[in-house]
Structure formats: C-alpha cells, structure tokens
Enzyme design. Structure first.
Site, PDB file in Angstrom:
ATOM      1  N   SER A   2       3.570   0.759   3.032  1.00 23.61           N
ATOM      2  CA  SER A   2       3.292  -0.271   4.041  1.00 23.61           C
ATOM      3  C   SER A   2       3.058  -1.616   3.367  1.00 23.61           C
ATOM      4  CB  SER A   2       2.013   0.073   4.832  1.00 23.61           C
ATOM      5  OG  SER A   2       2.080   1.350   5.405  1.00 23.61           O
ATOM      6  N   HIS A  12       0.845  -1.203   0.000  1.00 22.99           N
ATOM      7  CA  HIS A  12       0.000   0.000   0.000  1.00 22.99           C
ATOM      8  C   HIS A  12       0.879   1.252   0.000  1.00 22.99           C
ATOM      9  CE1 HIS A  12      -3.652   2.274   0.700  1.00 22.99           C
ATOM     10  NE2 HIS A  12      -2.976   2.996   1.571  1.00 22.99           N
TER      11      HIS A  12
HETATM   12  C1  GRF Z   1       1.320   0.488  -5.972  1.00 23.96           C
HETATM   13  O1  GRF Z   1       1.660   1.740  -5.448  1.00 23.96           O
HETATM   14  C2  GRF Z   1       0.329  -0.204  -5.106  1.00 23.96           C
HETATM   15  O2  GRF Z   1       0.567  -0.094  -3.763  1.00 23.96           O
HETATM   16  C3  GRF Z   1      -0.923   0.533  -5.477  1.00 23.96           C
HETATM   17  O3  GRF Z   1      -0.854   0.593  -6.879  1.00 23.96           O
HETATM   18  C4  GRF Z   1       0.508   0.638  -7.256  1.00 23.96           C
HETATM   19  C5  GRF Z   1       0.757  -0.483  -8.211  1.00 23.96           C
HETATM   20  O4  GRF Z   1       1.900  -0.245  -8.942  1.00 23.96           O
HETATM   21  N1  GRF Z   1      -2.092  -0.047  -4.934  1.00 23.96           N
HETATM   22  P1  GRF Z   1       2.487  -1.364  -9.904  1.00 23.96           P
HETATM   23  O5  GRF Z   1       1.326  -1.936 -10.712  1.00 23.96           O
HETATM   24  O6  GRF Z   1       3.159  -2.393  -9.059  1.00 23.96           O
HETATM   25  O7  GRF Z   1       3.444  -0.636 -10.792  1.00 23.96           O
END
Ligand code: GRF
Length: 193
Positions: free
Chosen positions: A135, A108
């Site tokens: 997190s 997150h």
């Molecule tokens: C990450 O920041 C994740 O925590 C959030 O969306 C983003 C996903 O990035 N929920 P990726 O697809 O791994 O590039």
C-alpha cells in the site's frame, strides 16, 4: 516537475527505484536529498546517483520530539514538494506530520488496513493469511492509518517465510511508489484521496 526528499532506515531498494525513475528526463520528479534516522546502508544508493544525504540519528536525541524537530529542519532546508517515507522505521512526531501534511507519503508492505505497524510481513505470516499486499498511503498521525492512495494484493505461498514474502512484496511496493509519485506530479491531490 516536483522535488522530493526521501527518508529511509534500511537497504533503500524503494529509494533506488525512485532514483532510477528520476534519472529519466521524462519522469516528472527529482530527488533533492535523502535522509536517514541511522547509518542506513541505503544512503549509498543516493551517493551513487550524486544526491545529497543527511543523517539525523534517532538515538542522539532525548525525545522523539527533539529528533523530529532536527529532522524537520533538515527537510525544510531542501524545500521539497513531497516527503517520501521509504522504509523509515520510526514514527514521525505529530508536529512534523502537521508541518508537512498532506505532502507526506509512506510505502507499507501489507494491504492496509490489514497488518499495520513495523512487523507487517511477519504479522501476515503469523496470521496464516493467504494473501497480503502493498500500500501507498498519505501519512497522518496514526500508525499506517492515513488515506490509501493505491494498493495491490500479493499472494502468500505455502512455505513462505517473512523474508520470502517480503521479497515478493517489495517489487510491487517499488512499482506502486514510482507510479504514485508520477501521479502526484501530474496533479493527484493528496487532500482528496
Ligand atoms: C519496505 O517493505 C517498506 O515498506 C518497509 O521496509 C521496507 C524497506 O525496504 N517499511 P527498502 O529499505 O526500501 O529496501
């Protein structure tokens, strides 16, 4: 050695970090499959690494529950030790969480319990926060309410947009995720974090 199924919705940069880590023979986890709730561009990372993929399109089902059961069937076919939610932008139904708990983790882009939910980075900017974070949590049936395994602060700098702040947070998420999977493989007990 533990086996992982990773679920994504987006670009899959966290997934890629895990794929790269797992391509090192010394790293104690292997990704056995990558799933998505849509035609996620990040599935291409799995294909590049020769990891099987599956897609269970959320919009093809009449309810979250029906989608979740189809997803659970796919996940179970791989019999993973751990399910990693790596940018999955859907809430899993309680029946799926209960079937796999406590062996589900989520990454997150905020310092929980600050800024839960799907717009954590935007919310941090809107709140005028001077710092946010990343997190890694155990998934429970709330929205980003599970036990925090590890987290780290990331500064918000003047002039930050949602995009620039997210780009600063994501490398931290990737590092924490790779380390957390290693710790779990080394015996970290998700029931007691
Ligand atoms: C990450 O920041 C994740 O925590 C959030 O969306 C983003 C996903 O990035 N929920 P990726 O697809 O791994 O590039």
């Amino acid at each position: 050695m533990i086996s992982l199924v990773v679920l994504i919705s987006g670009t899959g940069s966290n997934l890629r970090a895990l794929l790269e880590a797992a391509s090192d023979a010394e790293y104690p986890a292997r990704i056995v499959a990558v799933g998505a709730d849509r035609d996620a561009p990040g599935l291409a990372h799995a294909e590049e690494f020769g990891v099987p993929t599956f897609t269970v399109p959320y919009t093809s089902f009449e309810s979250r529950e029906a989608w979740g059961q189809a997803l659970l069937e796919q996940i179970r076919a791989w019999n993973p030790d751990l399910l990693v939610l790596s940018g999955l932008m859907r809430l899993l139904p309680a029946s799926v969480v209960d079937a796999l708990a406590p062996n589900i983790i989520n990454t997150h882009p905020a310092y929980l319990p600050e800024f839960p939910g799907a717009h954590a980075v935007r919310d941090a900017i809107a709140a005028g926060a001077s710092e946010s974070g990343a997190s890694i949590i155990v998934v429970d049936n709330g929205v980003d309410t599970g036990s925090i395994i590890v987290q780290e602060r990331v500064p918000v700098v003047e002039g930050d947009t949602e995009q620039t702040l997210h780009e600063r947070i994501k490398p931290v998420e990737r590092r924490l995720l790779v380390q957390t999977v290693l710790d779990i493989a080394d015996g970290l007990d998700l029931r007691t974090v």
